[in-house]
Design a protein around this motif. Sequence first.
Motif, short mmCIF file in Angstrom:
data_model
loop_
_atom_site.label_atom_id
_atom_site.label_comp_id
_atom_site.label_asym_id
_atom_site.label_seq_id
_atom_site.Cartn_x
_atom_site.Cartn_y
_atom_site.Cartn_z
N SER A 36 0.82 -1.20 0.00
CA SER A 36 0.00 0.00 0.00
C SER A 36 0.86 1.26 0.00
O SER A 36 1.90 1.31 0.66
N PHE A 37 0.42 2.26 -0.73
CA PHE A 37 1.11 3.56 -0.71
C PHE A 37 1.17 4.10 0.72
O PHE A 37 2.14 4.73 1.12
N PHE A 38 0.14 3.84 1.52
CA PHE A 38 0.07 4.37 2.88
C PHE A 38 0.68 3.45 3.93
O PHE A 38 0.55 3.70 5.12
N ASN A 40 3.61 2.98 5.11
CA ASN A 40 4.58 3.57 6.04
C ASN A 40 4.11 4.89 6.64
O ASN A 40 4.88 5.56 7.33
N PHE A 41 2.85 5.24 6.38
CA PHE A 41 2.35 6.52 6.89
C PHE A 41 2.26 6.48 8.42
O PHE A 41 1.65 5.59 9.00
N GLN A 42 2.89 7.46 9.06
CA GLN A 42 2.82 7.62 10.51
C GLN A 42 2.38 9.04 10.84
O GLN A 42 2.96 9.99 10.32
N PRO A 43 1.35 9.20 11.66
CA PRO A 43 0.89 10.56 11.98
C PRO A 43 1.96 11.36 12.71
O PRO A 43 2.79 10.80 13.43
N ALA A 65 -5.53 15.41 8.74
CA ALA A 65 -5.21 14.10 8.19
C ALA A 65 -3.78 13.65 8.49
O ALA A 65 -3.48 12.47 8.36
N PHE A 66 -2.91 14.57 8.89
CA PHE A 66 -1.52 14.20 9.14
C PHE A 66 -1.22 14.04 10.63
O PHE A 66 -0.09 13.77 11.00
N THR A 67 -2.22 14.21 11.49
CA THR A 67 -1.97 14.10 12.93
C THR A 67 -2.77 12.99 13.59
O THR A 67 -2.77 12.89 14.81
N TYR A 68 -3.46 12.15 12.81
CA TYR A 68 -4.12 11.00 13.41
C TYR A 68 -3.99 9.80 12.48
O TYR A 68 -3.86 9.96 11.27
N PRO A 69 -4.01 8.59 13.05
CA PRO A 69 -3.78 7.39 12.23
C PRO A 69 -4.90 7.18 11.21
O PRO A 69 -6.07 7.38 11.51
N HIS A 70 -4.55 6.79 10.02
CA HIS A 70 -5.53 6.41 9.01
C HIS A 70 -4.83 5.56 7.95
O HIS A 70 -3.62 5.61 7.79
N ASP A 71 -5.60 4.76 7.25
CA ASP A 71 -5.03 3.86 6.26
C ASP A 71 -5.02 4.46 4.87
O ASP A 71 -4.14 4.20 4.07
#
Length: 213
Positions: A36-38, A40-43, A65-71
């Motif tokens: 998934s593109f997301f 490695n996304f970490q808030p 959207a950048f300060t809480y977890p989401h997929d």
Amino acid sequence: MTIRIEIEYKKLSFEPEEDIYEFYDTTVDIIKNGRSFFENFQPITKDSELAKYIVHSDWEGEGNAFTYPHDHTHFPLFSMVLDLNLGLRQIQPNQVFVLTHDAYQSELVFNRQEEEIHVFYHLKYFGLWYDGSQMIFTRKIPETSSFVVSANEFIAAIEEWISHLQEYLLINQPELMMDPLVQRSFGMDKAFNDIYAESPYTNDWISEWEDEE
């Protein structure tokens, strides 16, 4: 390389709406070789080095959207279909295309360089970018992303997803396929297509500003 577009629609409850482009929020993701593109996304947290770029009020509640977890990021379904089908599917070398919506604070940015497309997730007006690997700060679109896809394969993935959605609606929601805006999204509005044949559909305005001198 295997690329696919994941946009959920089978769980949506479709009802007639005045402006269908404003409704039916759904998730968006791009999968490359099963990743998934997301992934490695970490808030951003308050003790993060990047926290200084977040406005104080944005830490309240879910913040942004950048300060809480989401997929995945979220946009209205048929607004995306229009952008994907009539816009991003036509992306040319050295062209940037932005997938977003006025009511949202984030945007997916696609920068085509020759036969590759560099994918980014951007927080509007804040200079914060996620490149599939890490979060970075810059007032301009980054030169390269850690998540790069083949342009031809990516365009084919868009076409496949749109075909599946259209088939699903024709079987399960045929009355929705009669909606003029839905038909326009799928490229079935000839008058609309003729207009954009003369003036191609583009969306390359990134919600950011240049560095001050």
